[in-house]
Motif scaffolding. Structure first.
Motif, short mmCIF file in Angstrom:
data_model
loop_
_atom_site.label_atom_id
_atom_site.label_comp_id
_atom_site.label_asym_id
_atom_site.label_seq_id
_atom_site.Cartn_x
_atom_site.Cartn_y
_atom_site.Cartn_z
N ASP A 87 0.40 -0.67 0.12
CA ASP A 87 -0.26 -0.15 -0.24
C ASP A 87 1.14 1.38 -0.16
O ASP A 87 0.60 2.20 -0.20
CB ASP A 87 -1.16 0.44 1.40
CG ASP A 87 -0.51 -0.06 2.49
OD1 ASP A 87 0.76 -0.42 2.53
OD2 ASP A 87 -0.70 0.40 3.72
N GLU A 88 2.35 1.39 0.51
CA GLU A 88 3.49 2.69 0.12
C GLU A 88 3.47 2.61 -1.50
O GLU A 88 4.34 2.08 -1.82
CB GLU A 88 4.30 1.57 1.40
CG GLU A 88 5.32 3.24 1.34
CD GLU A 88 6.20 2.91 2.50
OE1 GLU A 88 7.63 3.58 1.95
OE2 GLU A 88 6.54 1.83 3.00
N ARG A 89 2.86 4.20 -1.86
CA ARG A 89 2.65 3.74 -3.40
C ARG A 89 4.26 3.83 -3.76
O ARG A 89 4.78 3.24 -4.43
CB ARG A 89 2.16 5.38 -3.13
CG ARG A 89 1.89 5.82 -4.67
CD ARG A 89 1.26 6.80 -5.02
NE ARG A 89 1.57 8.33 -4.60
CZ ARG A 89 1.19 8.96 -5.02
NH1 ARG A 89 -0.03 8.93 -5.45
NH2 ARG A 89 1.49 10.45 -3.94
N ARG A 90 5.02 4.87 -2.57
CA ARG A 90 6.30 4.67 -3.19
C ARG A 90 6.96 3.42 -3.37
O ARG A 90 7.76 3.12 -4.23
CB ARG A 90 7.42 5.44 -2.61
CG ARG A 90 6.51 7.42 -2.46
CD ARG A 90 7.58 8.45 -1.69
NE ARG A 90 8.98 8.38 -2.15
CZ ARG A 90 9.75 8.98 -1.10
NH1 ARG A 90 9.66 9.80 -0.41
NH2 ARG A 90 11.21 9.32 -2.01
N LEU A 91 6.85 2.59 -1.84
CA LEU A 91 7.72 1.64 -2.61
C LEU A 91 7.25 0.07 -3.67
O LEU A 91 8.38 -0.08 -3.66
CB LEU A 91 7.74 1.09 -0.49
CG LEU A 91 8.93 -0.30 -0.81
CD1 LEU A 91 9.50 -0.20 -1.01
CD2 LEU A 91 8.00 -0.87 0.68
N ARG A 92 6.13 0.66 -3.47
CA ARG A 92 5.67 -0.18 -4.97
C ARG A 92 5.81 0.19 -6.24
O ARG A 92 6.84 -0.44 -7.05
CB ARG A 92 3.53 -0.01 -4.84
CG ARG A 92 3.68 -0.91 -5.36
CD ARG A 92 2.00 -0.69 -5.64
NE ARG A 92 0.96 0.13 -6.21
CZ ARG A 92 1.15 0.85 -4.86
NH1 ARG A 92 0.79 0.85 -3.51
NH2 ARG A 92 0.16 2.37 -5.60
N SER A 136 -2.74 -2.04 -4.33
CA SER A 136 -2.08 -1.04 -3.74
C SER A 136 -2.56 -1.60 -2.06
O SER A 136 -3.14 -1.36 -0.74
CB SER A 136 -2.47 0.56 -3.41
OG SER A 136 -4.34 0.38 -4.35
N SER A 137 -3.97 -3.50 -2.47
CA SER A 137 -4.62 -3.69 -1.26
C SER A 137 -5.10 -4.90 -1.37
O SER A 137 -4.82 -5.54 -2.42
CB SER A 137 -5.77 -2.35 -0.69
OG SER A 137 -7.07 -2.96 -2.32
N ALA A 138 -4.73 -5.50 -0.88
CA ALA A 138 -5.05 -7.60 -0.79
C ALA A 138 -7.25 -7.32 -1.77
O ALA A 138 -6.92 -8.79 -2.62
CB ALA A 138 -5.45 -7.70 0.41
N GLU A 139 -7.57 -6.76 -2.21
CA GLU A 139 -9.05 -6.41 -2.72
C GLU A 139 -8.59 -6.62 -3.95
O GLU A 139 -8.60 -6.88 -4.70
CB GLU A 139 -10.00 -5.68 -1.33
CG GLU A 139 -10.78 -5.68 -0.65
CD GLU A 139 -9.91 -5.75 0.60
OE1 GLU A 139 -10.50 -5.91 1.79
OE2 GLU A 139 -8.77 -4.89 0.54
N GLU A 140 -7.73 -5.13 -4.03
CA GLU A 140 -7.41 -5.21 -5.83
C GLU A 140 -6.60 -6.69 -6.20
O GLU A 140 -6.60 -6.45 -7.22
CB GLU A 140 -6.43 -3.88 -5.78
CG GLU A 140 -5.84 -3.66 -6.80
CD GLU A 140 -5.14 -2.73 -7.05
OE1 GLU A 140 -4.89 -2.14 -8.25
OE2 GLU A 140 -4.37 -1.75 -5.84
N ASP A 161 2.77 -7.25 1.32
CA ASP A 161 2.87 -6.87 2.52
C ASP A 161 2.12 -7.59 3.62
O ASP A 161 0.81 -7.07 3.10
CB ASP A 161 3.18 -5.15 2.30
CG ASP A 161 2.79 -4.39 3.45
OD1 ASP A 161 3.64 -4.75 4.78
OD2 ASP A 161 2.97 -2.69 3.73
N LEU A 162 2.18 -7.11 5.10
CA LEU A 162 1.40 -7.69 5.85
C LEU A 162 0.59 -6.81 6.07
O LEU A 162 -0.66 -7.23 6.63
CB LEU A 162 1.69 -8.79 6.70
CG LEU A 162 2.58 -10.08 6.79
CD1 LEU A 162 3.17 -10.14 8.24
CD2 LEU A 162 1.60 -11.02 6.26
N GLN A 163 1.04 -5.54 6.46
CA GLN A 163 0.24 -4.64 6.84
C GLN A 163 -0.81 -3.95 5.97
O GLN A 163 0.21 -2.71 5.09
CB GLN A 163 0.72 -3.64 7.52
CG GLN A 163 2.06 -4.53 8.80
CD GLN A 163 0.86 -4.75 10.11
OE1 GLN A 163 -0.12 -3.77 9.79
NE2 GLN A 163 1.33 -6.32 10.20
#
Length: 200
Positions: free
Chosen positions: A16-21, A39-43, A59-61
């Protein structure tokens, strides 16, 4: 035989962290993989339903559904998908759940390119091994004898030592981060030492 050995494996980065992604999506193709992001589990679930990927960098969080709950659904729906977990802190309960789900590797943030590369190499070998089994070319021995799954104790030790390193050896602070008592931490370290494992 399956064509997985000749295809470019796909990595879905669920972060979900845009820059890291963005950094990961820029970096992963240099390692020889196709990459897409969520950016999310749903997506990520929607992407997997339309175009299943062979590897997840998870990512877990996450907002909404947690990374671990998503991992459980992936294992049910796409059992051949290999999962590498990203985590910013030690979590023994998450380690237990992830090992039960046959995680490839844990990567603690911040991580280095070589960490990603090693984890993806393990994932690639697992994909090839799984393809061999599906095509009737099963081998009782893993492709690489050193690529067997991490045991629970080994993963717990890694999480504990990482937490200790972050807190400069302060056992009280490390135990608090891990969500365990200082006594339990002391017991675990003594157990690892008795096994001849490095604890410093």
């Amino acid at each position: 035989m399956s064509d997985i050995a000749s295809k470019t494996l796909r990595v879905l980065v669920v972060e979900d962290e845009r820059r890291l992604r963005a950094v990961l999506l820029d970096m992963i193709p240099e390692l020889g993989f196709d990459a897409s992001g969520a950016s999310s589990a749903e997506e990520a679930m929607s992407i997997m339903a339309e175009n299943p990927h062979e590897i997840l960098l998870l990512d877990l969080q996450l907002p909404g559904m947690s990374g671990m709950d998503f991992f459980e659904q992936v294992r049910q729906r796409w059992p051949g998908t290999q999962v590498v977990i990203l985590t910013a802190f030690g979590d023994l309960e998450a380690a237990r759940r992830a090992i039960h789900l046959d995680v490839v590797e844990f990567l603690n943030k911040p991580f280095h390119l070589c960490d990603i590369e090693r984890a993806f190499d393990r994932a690639r070998k697992r994909c090839l091994q799984a393809a061999g089994r599906l095509d009737g070319h099963s081998n009782s021995r893993p492709i690489d004898g050193n690529e067997s799954s991490l045991t629970l104790a080994e993963s717990e030790r890694r999480l504990i030592l990482t937490a200790l390193q972050r807190h400069a050896g302060n056992r009280t602070a490390a135990a608090e981060e891990l969500g365990i008592s200082r006594r339990t931490l002391h017991y675990r370290l003594a157990e690892y030492k008795d096994r001849g494992w490095q604890v410093e």
